[in-house]
Design a protein around this motif. Sequence first.
Motif, PDB file in Angstrom:
ATOM      1  N   LEU A   1       4.920  48.137   1.033  1.00 13.80           N
ATOM      2  CA  LEU A   1       4.259  47.084  -0.166  1.00 13.80           C
ATOM      3  C   LEU A   1       2.670  47.590  -0.196  1.00 13.80           C
ATOM      4  O   LEU A   1       2.589  47.771  -1.273  1.00 13.80           O
ATOM      5  CB  LEU A   1       4.619  45.743   0.276  1.00 13.80           C
ATOM      6  CG  LEU A   1       4.079  45.164  -1.129  1.00 13.80           C
ATOM      7  CD1 LEU A   1       5.052  44.959  -2.240  1.00 13.80           C
ATOM      8  CD2 LEU A   1       4.148  43.297  -0.852  1.00 13.80           C
ATOM      9  N   MET A   2       2.182  47.530   1.281  1.00 13.89           N
ATOM     10  CA  MET A   2       0.946  47.739   0.679  1.00 13.89           C
ATOM     11  C   MET A   2       0.141  49.435   0.359  1.00 13.89           C
ATOM     12  O   MET A   2      -0.044  49.852  -0.583  1.00 13.89           O
ATOM     13  CB  MET A   2       0.109  47.361   1.659  1.00 13.89           C
ATOM     14  CG  MET A   2      -0.209  46.504   2.053  1.00 13.89           C
ATOM     15  SD  MET A   2      -1.019  44.908   0.907  1.00 13.89           S
ATOM     16  CE  MET A   2      -2.562  45.583   0.842  1.00 13.89           C
ATOM     17  N   ILE A   3       1.106  49.997   0.648  1.00 13.53           N
ATOM     18  CA  ILE A   3       0.993  51.678   0.394  1.00 13.53           C
ATOM     19  C   ILE A   3       2.005  51.353  -0.882  1.00 13.53           C
ATOM     20  O   ILE A   3       0.443  52.843  -1.966  1.00 13.53           O
ATOM     21  CB  ILE A   3       2.050  52.639   1.367  1.00 13.53           C
ATOM     22  CG1 ILE A   3       1.022  52.693   2.869  1.00 13.53           C
ATOM     23  CG2 ILE A   3       1.548  53.541   0.464  1.00 13.53           C
ATOM     24  CD1 ILE A   3       2.283  52.837   3.507  1.00 13.53           C
ATOM     25  N   GLY A   4       2.478  51.502  -1.796  1.00 15.48           N
ATOM     26  CA  GLY A   4       2.635  51.294  -3.451  1.00 15.48           C
ATOM     27  C   GLY A   4       1.918  50.289  -3.971  1.00 15.48           C
ATOM     28  O   GLY A   4       1.210  51.543  -4.911  1.00 15.48           O
ATOM     29  N   LEU A   5       1.395  49.448  -3.333  1.00 16.63           N
ATOM     30  CA  LEU A   5       0.279  48.903  -4.479  1.00 16.63           C
ATOM     31  C   LEU A   5      -1.303  49.710  -4.376  1.00 16.63           C
ATOM     32  O   LEU A   5      -1.696  49.633  -5.862  1.00 16.63           O
ATOM     33  CB  LEU A   5      -0.241  47.300  -3.453  1.00 16.63           C
ATOM     34  CG  LEU A   5       1.490  46.046  -4.097  1.00 16.63           C
ATOM     35  CD1 LEU A   5       0.640  45.465  -3.379  1.00 16.63           C
ATOM     36  CD2 LEU A   5       1.448  46.028  -5.675  1.00 16.63           C
ATOM     37  N   THR A   6      -1.149  50.418  -3.089  1.00 15.18           N
ATOM     38  CA  THR A   6      -2.426  50.795  -2.912  1.00 15.18           C
ATOM     39  C   THR A   6      -2.530  52.360  -4.327  1.00 15.18           C
ATOM     40  O   THR A   6      -3.268  52.250  -4.611  1.00 15.18           O
ATOM     41  CB  THR A   6      -3.021  51.371  -1.748  1.00 15.18           C
ATOM     42  OG1 THR A   6      -2.629  50.053  -0.929  1.00 15.18           O
ATOM     43  CG2 THR A   6      -4.580  51.857  -1.599  1.00 15.18           C
TER      44      THR A   6
END
Length: 163
Positions: free
Chosen positions: A70-75
């Motif tokens: 999730l955090m990689i995608g949002l970044t």
Amino acid sequence: MLSWFFIGSGIMKLLSHRHFIQHVIHLRIVPPNALGKLSVMLLIGIELLLGILLNARILVFYVLFSLLLLMIGLTVLVVILIKKGKSSEDCGCYGRFYKEKLNASKVISNLIWISLILIAFFLPRDNSSFFANFLALLFMITRFAILRLNQFFTSFSLFKERL
């Protein structure tokens, strides 16, 4: 501490879900139809659920892996929006309760959260609580200092422009 970050940001988005949905549509991340609105609400629900599961220490390995994705995608999404020239926009990460610009500071912040997730991912489960909480607290203090310095330099440059 990691879990409370996701629970807190999820609750802030949920409490201002109409604002958050309109903001995401404004940024052209999702289409302005029912499916786009549903996907935004689903994202809020997933963020909350993952934070709650992590806090309850249920399926920790899978939850941390999901949070990492999730955090990689949002970044990646933040970087794309910056490249499209939306760096003066609010990221909407905390609903309408806290404004944060889409800029390098946000990318660095996300990278630090990704680092904390990776650290929690590889720590033994019995010792991870203290160490992860300490790192998260250290990150929050550092993040606050970065935001204040960013505000100071922005106001200083505005002051210089007036002279």
